[in-house]
Scaffold this motif. Structure first.
Motif, PDB file in Angstrom:
ATOM      1  N   THR A   1       2.464   2.557 -12.130  1.00 47.52           N
ATOM      2  CA  THR A   1       3.647   1.700 -12.127  1.00 47.52           C
ATOM      3  C   THR A   1       4.600   2.190 -13.207  1.00 47.52           C
TER       4      THR A   1
ATOM      5  N   VAL B   1      -3.493   4.219  -9.617  1.00 49.87           N
ATOM      6  CA  VAL B   1      -2.260   3.543  -9.222  1.00 49.87           C
ATOM      7  C   VAL B   1      -1.322   3.579 -10.425  1.00 49.87           C
TER       8      VAL B   1
ATOM      9  N   TYR C   1      -8.858   4.559 -10.726  1.00 54.87           N
ATOM     10  CA  TYR C   1      -9.710   3.889  -9.744  1.00 54.87           C
ATOM     11  C   TYR C   1     -11.189   3.895 -10.148  1.00 54.87           C
TER      12      TYR C   1
ATOM     13  N   SER D   1      -1.113  -4.685  -5.207  1.00 57.80           N
ATOM     14  CA  SER D   1      -1.434  -3.376  -4.652  1.00 57.80           C
ATOM     15  C   SER D   1      -2.854  -3.018  -5.038  1.00 57.80           C
ATOM     16  N   ASN D   2      -3.294  -1.846  -4.674  1.00 56.63           N
ATOM     17  CA  ASN D   2      -4.679  -1.453  -4.894  1.00 56.63           C
ATOM     18  C   ASN D   2      -5.052  -1.520  -6.377  1.00 56.63           C
TER      19      ASN D   2
ATOM     20  N   SER E   1       0.587   3.663  -5.174  1.00 53.41           N
ATOM     21  CA  SER E   1      -0.796   3.175  -5.059  1.00 53.41           C
ATOM     22  C   SER E   1      -1.491   3.754  -3.830  1.00 53.41           C
TER      23      SER E   1
ATOM     24  N   THR F   1       0.877  -1.169   0.000  1.00 55.79           N
ATOM     25  CA  THR F   1       0.000   0.000   0.000  1.00 55.79           C
ATOM     26  C   THR F   1       0.912   1.217   0.000  1.00 55.79           C
TER      27      THR F   1
END
Length: 394
Positions: free
Chosen positions: A272, A270, A302, A247-248, A263, A228
């Motif tokens: 990356t 989120v 999200y 992760s989320n 995240s 998280t």
């Protein structure tokens, strides 16, 4: 290589006059310098972080001066950062020495002499809480260096530099011949950060307000951890045992590479970012997956769980891990969210700031008042610090 020749090459590169071979040489040379840590002469040059901050500030000022057309910012940014990095690693000593000789009070000296505001907040530091498999908790910022615990055949040690290291002493076993998995969790508060070396040799840097849950020994055919917040990973290569980060809203799977995941639940997505190697990103809600190439960033929103891929400046993304804040044409609320986590403050706005964007760089070792100067210097907003509350006034 002769320093004068290198400076000429950098200037050609910045002015778009370098040939393809010269550009390739400069990139290759930059990669070589990145892999070799050069010693910094603090007696002659002062604090390294301050010097780095000032050099990049000059580069960013030059970008702003040249950026008459905003559409060119991405191209200019990457070009200038490569040149700045080469200059920083190789010719900074000569440049700063020259500056010192021709100026009675150097830029570094001026910055070191900046008055500390009475109304400010100290920066964050190495702070974390480690929860062992048996439920016991260790406050890492207070713990002495040396061995902290032993569990499931693994020794946990705190190094002198604050790093948490897991060392496998012997393979855990029980009467049935099956290993019982034991999990630890490391959590950084707002105003904290920490680095941990996992049992497989992978390295993880945790940003403020983050947590990582991981096994004390990676058994089976998969190395799996749960994140998280934000972390930078340098995963040890193991083709037979993929490394997976949950992760989320997403799962990231690699064999061995360097990448950053952000995240935070209070962000809108989120992200990356891949620095080297390859990464597979899976949205757990839409079941979409994408492969990233170095320099690319995935963005899972999200709200609709869609995956967007874009090319980004990795220097900007991992600046936090390298000890500074770097903002390039970033919206004010995003900037203040990052500052709020590192300085453990709350932020309120007295007016509409939705359209305000800023650029700048500041060391994370600076106090909050000095960090806020990168925003106030634009003249578009004023800031006020009261305890642990920051008010932004357009």
């Amino acid at each position: 290589m002769d320093k004068e020749l290198l400076i000429n090459l950098i200037n050609k590169y910045l002015s778009n006059q370098a040939t393809a071979d010269e550009e390739k040489f400069l990139f290759d040379y930059y990669d070589t310098l990145q892999k070799n840590e050069l010693k910094w002469d603090e007696f002659l040059l002062g604090d390294e972080n301050i010097a780095k901050t000032e050099l990049y500030s000059k580069i960013l000022q030059e970008i702003k001066a040249r950026e008459s057309a905003s559409k060119r910012i991405i191209f200019l940014r990457s070009r200038w950062f490569v040149a700045a990095s080469v200059a920083l690693f190789l010719v900074v000593s000569s440049l700063l020495a020259l500056y010192l000789r021709h100026n009675n009070s150097s830029l570094l000296a001026k910055n070191n002499a900046l008055p500390v505001s009475k109304h400010t907040v100290a920066p964050g530091g190495n702070k974390a809480l480690l929860t062992l498999a048996n439920g016991s908790k260790i406050t890492l910022d207070d713990a002495a260096t040396g061995q902290l615990a032993k569990q499931s055949g693994v020794t946990i040690t705190k190094a002198a530099n604050g790093k948490l290291i897991y060392t496998i002493e012997n393979a855990p076993s029980n009467s049935t011949g099956l290993a019982q998995q034991a999990y630890n969790t490391i959590e950084t508060p707002r105003g904290g950060q920490y680095q941990v070396n996992l049992p497989d040799g992978s390295k993880v840097w945790l940003n403020a307000g983050s947590s990582l849950r991981f096994p004390t020994n990676f058994t089976g055919n998969l190395r799996s951890v749960e994140l998280t917040g934000e972390a930078y990973f340098e995963v040890a290569k193991n083709a037979q045992k993929p490394f997976r980060v949950l992760s989320n809203s997403q799962v990231v799977e690699v064999l061995g590479t360097h990448f950053n995941i952000s995240s935070y639940i209070d962000d809108s997505s989120v992200k990356t970012t891949l620095l080297e190697g390859s990464v597979k990103v899976l949205s757990t809600k839409s079941n979409q997956s994408k492969l990233l190439k170095p320099g690319q960033q995935s963005n899972i929103n999200y709200s609709d769980n869609s995956i967007d891929i874009q090319t980004v400046d990795t220097e900007e993304v991992v600046a936090w891990k390298n000890g500074y804040f770097l903002f390039v044409d970033e919206d004010l609320k995003s900037i203040m969210s990052k500052l709020a986590r590192w300085y453990n403050v709350d932020v309120e706005y007295t007016g509409n700031v939705d359209n305000l964007r800023f650029g700048g760089i500041v060391s994370r070792s600076r106090d909050l008042a000095q960090a806020l100067k990168i925003i106030e210097q634009t003249g578009n907003v004023k800031t006020k610090i009261e305890g642990r509350r920051v008010t932004i006034m357009p």
